[in-house]
Design an enzyme around this catalytic site. Structure first.
Site, PDB file in Angstrom:
ATOM      1  N   ASP A   9       0.898  -1.158  -0.102  1.00 14.82           N
ATOM      2  CA  ASP A   9       0.004  -0.153   0.043  1.00 14.82           C
ATOM      3  C   ASP A   9       0.895   1.330  -0.072  1.00 14.82           C
ATOM      4  O   ASP A   9       1.710   1.458   0.985  1.00 14.82           O
ATOM      5  CB  ASP A   9      -0.947  -0.117   1.107  1.00 14.82           C
ATOM      6  CG  ASP A   9      -1.716   1.070   1.527  1.00 14.82           C
ATOM      7  OD1 ASP A   9      -1.532   2.220   0.716  1.00 14.82           O
ATOM      8  OD2 ASP A   9      -2.423   1.008   2.264  1.00 14.82           O
ATOM      9  N   GLY A  31      -9.721   3.613  -6.105  1.00 16.21           N
ATOM     10  CA  GLY A  31      -8.258   3.013  -6.368  1.00 16.21           C
ATOM     11  C   GLY A  31      -7.354   3.708  -5.420  1.00 16.21           C
ATOM     12  O   GLY A  31      -7.451   4.250  -4.334  1.00 16.21           O
ATOM     13  N   VAL A  32      -6.064   4.142  -6.039  1.00 18.49           N
ATOM     14  CA  VAL A  32      -5.060   4.525  -5.242  1.00 18.49           C
ATOM     15  C   VAL A  32      -5.317   6.114  -4.704  1.00 18.49           C
ATOM     16  O   VAL A  32      -5.180   6.341  -3.696  1.00 18.49           O
ATOM     17  CB  VAL A  32      -3.574   4.541  -5.956  1.00 18.49           C
ATOM     18  CG1 VAL A  32      -3.528   5.460  -7.262  1.00 18.49           C
ATOM     19  CG2 VAL A  32      -2.469   4.612  -4.950  1.00 18.49           C
ATOM     20  N   ASP A  33      -6.062   6.538  -5.571  1.00 19.08           N
ATOM     21  CA  ASP A  33      -6.544   7.962  -5.473  1.00 19.08           C
ATOM     22  C   ASP A  33      -7.498   8.071  -4.145  1.00 19.08           C
ATOM     23  O   ASP A  33      -7.010   8.897  -3.301  1.00 19.08           O
ATOM     24  CB  ASP A  33      -7.365   8.496  -6.348  1.00 19.08           C
ATOM     25  CG  ASP A  33      -7.435  10.053  -6.600  1.00 19.08           C
ATOM     26  OD1 ASP A  33      -7.033  10.886  -5.951  1.00 19.08           O
ATOM     27  OD2 ASP A  33      -8.308  10.493  -7.414  1.00 19.08           O
ATOM     28  N   SER A 121      -2.257   4.397 -14.315  1.00 17.24           N
ATOM     29  CA  SER A 121      -3.091   3.670 -15.416  1.00 17.24           C
ATOM     30  C   SER A 121      -3.521   2.575 -15.499  1.00 17.24           C
ATOM     31  O   SER A 121      -4.163   1.888 -16.255  1.00 17.24           O
ATOM     32  CB  SER A 121      -2.782   4.473 -16.975  1.00 17.24           C
ATOM     33  OG  SER A 121      -2.790   5.979 -17.105  1.00 17.24           O
ATOM     34  N   VAL A 124      -8.292   1.513 -13.066  1.00 21.79           N
ATOM     35  CA  VAL A 124      -9.674   1.649 -13.821  1.00 21.79           C
ATOM     36  C   VAL A 124      -9.103   2.172 -15.096  1.00 21.79           C
ATOM     37  O   VAL A 124     -10.075   2.101 -15.839  1.00 21.79           O
ATOM     38  CB  VAL A 124     -10.159   2.642 -12.955  1.00 21.79           C
ATOM     39  CG1 VAL A 124     -11.707   3.224 -13.595  1.00 21.79           C
ATOM     40  CG2 VAL A 124     -10.632   2.140 -11.509  1.00 21.79           C
ATOM     41  N   TYR A 125      -8.082   2.789 -15.336  1.00 18.88           N
ATOM     42  CA  TYR A 125      -7.813   3.324 -16.685  1.00 18.88           C
ATOM     43  C   TYR A 125      -7.275   2.181 -17.883  1.00 18.88           C
ATOM     44  O   TYR A 125      -7.095   2.634 -18.699  1.00 18.88           O
ATOM     45  CB  TYR A 125      -6.676   4.351 -16.367  1.00 18.88           C
ATOM     46  CG  TYR A 125      -7.531   5.845 -16.151  1.00 18.88           C
ATOM     47  CD1 TYR A 125      -8.954   5.733 -15.701  1.00 18.88           C
ATOM     48  CD2 TYR A 125      -6.819   6.915 -16.080  1.00 18.88           C
ATOM     49  CE1 TYR A 125      -9.438   7.346 -15.415  1.00 18.88           C
ATOM     50  CE2 TYR A 125      -7.267   8.019 -15.733  1.00 18.88           C
ATOM     51  CZ  TYR A 125      -8.510   8.364 -15.233  1.00 18.88           C
ATOM     52  OH  TYR A 125      -9.010   9.599 -14.833  1.00 18.88           O
TER      53      TYR A 125
END
Ligand code: ADP
Length: 167
Positions: A9, A31-33, A121, A124-125
């Protein structure tokens, strides 16, 4: 420069700067955001709002990077960068490479010596892990920077394995 890959993490990393795979709104996401905003607390979003109101009225463009406080994280700064959404019909690799280059440029401006990157990316991207890892590793290796400790912090096994091969 030392480049390492770690599984785990990114919000737990003790580094000068943690890179966020943000979206152009800078208003948070999944996600990470989401993980970075949850762990860092509201001070990060406050600065993101200020950035939207001042420099980035239309959002942070894809491939660019901007720093904010890291709030409660064990880091001094979060560097937000916007990766391209993967496309099968258009080669957007240059934009993905730009995320790493621009993040390191911002890190240099801040005077950050250690920087942790997620696989921009690759969530989700939709960017395929193998290609995302090759672009990340090659771009960081090619970039002229004073950052001397770059860590790729990978959250899942498939992406970690791809970075291992890319290294
Ligand atoms: P993007 O929209 O740029 O694809 P995501 O956050 O969806 O961004 O995914 C980018 C990568 O970050 C993915 O490989 C995802 O597994 C990973 N990720 C998600 N949470 C964390 C975390 N807490 N630390 C490190 N990496 C994470």
């Amino acid at each position: 420069m030392g480049i390492s890959i770690l599984r785990g993490d990114i919000t737990k990393q003790a580094v000068d700067a943690i890179v966020n795979a943000a979206n152009s709104s800078l208003m948070g996401g999944g996600g990470v955001d989401g993980a970075i905003h949850r762990a860092g607390g509201p001070a990060i979003l406050d600065e993101c709002r200020d950035l939207r109101a001042s420099r980035y009225g239309r959002g942070l463009p894809t491939g660019q990077a901007v720093a904010t406080t890291a709030g409660n994280l064990n880091a001094r700064w979060v560097i937000h960068t916007v990766g391209p959404v993967y496309s099968e019909s258009e080669d957007r690799s240059a934009l993905l490479a730009s995320c790493y280059r621009e993040s390191l440029r911002v890190a240099d401006e801040l005077g950050a010596a250690s920087v942790a990157f997620p696989a921009v990316s690759a969530g989700v991207y939709g960017w395929p892990a193998e290609s995302a890892a090759r672009i990340a590793v090659a771009t960081v290796r090619e970039t002229d920077t004073r950052v001397d400790d770059v860590r790729f912090v990978l959250f899942n096994d498939e992406v970690y394995a791809a970075f291992e091969r890319a290294m």
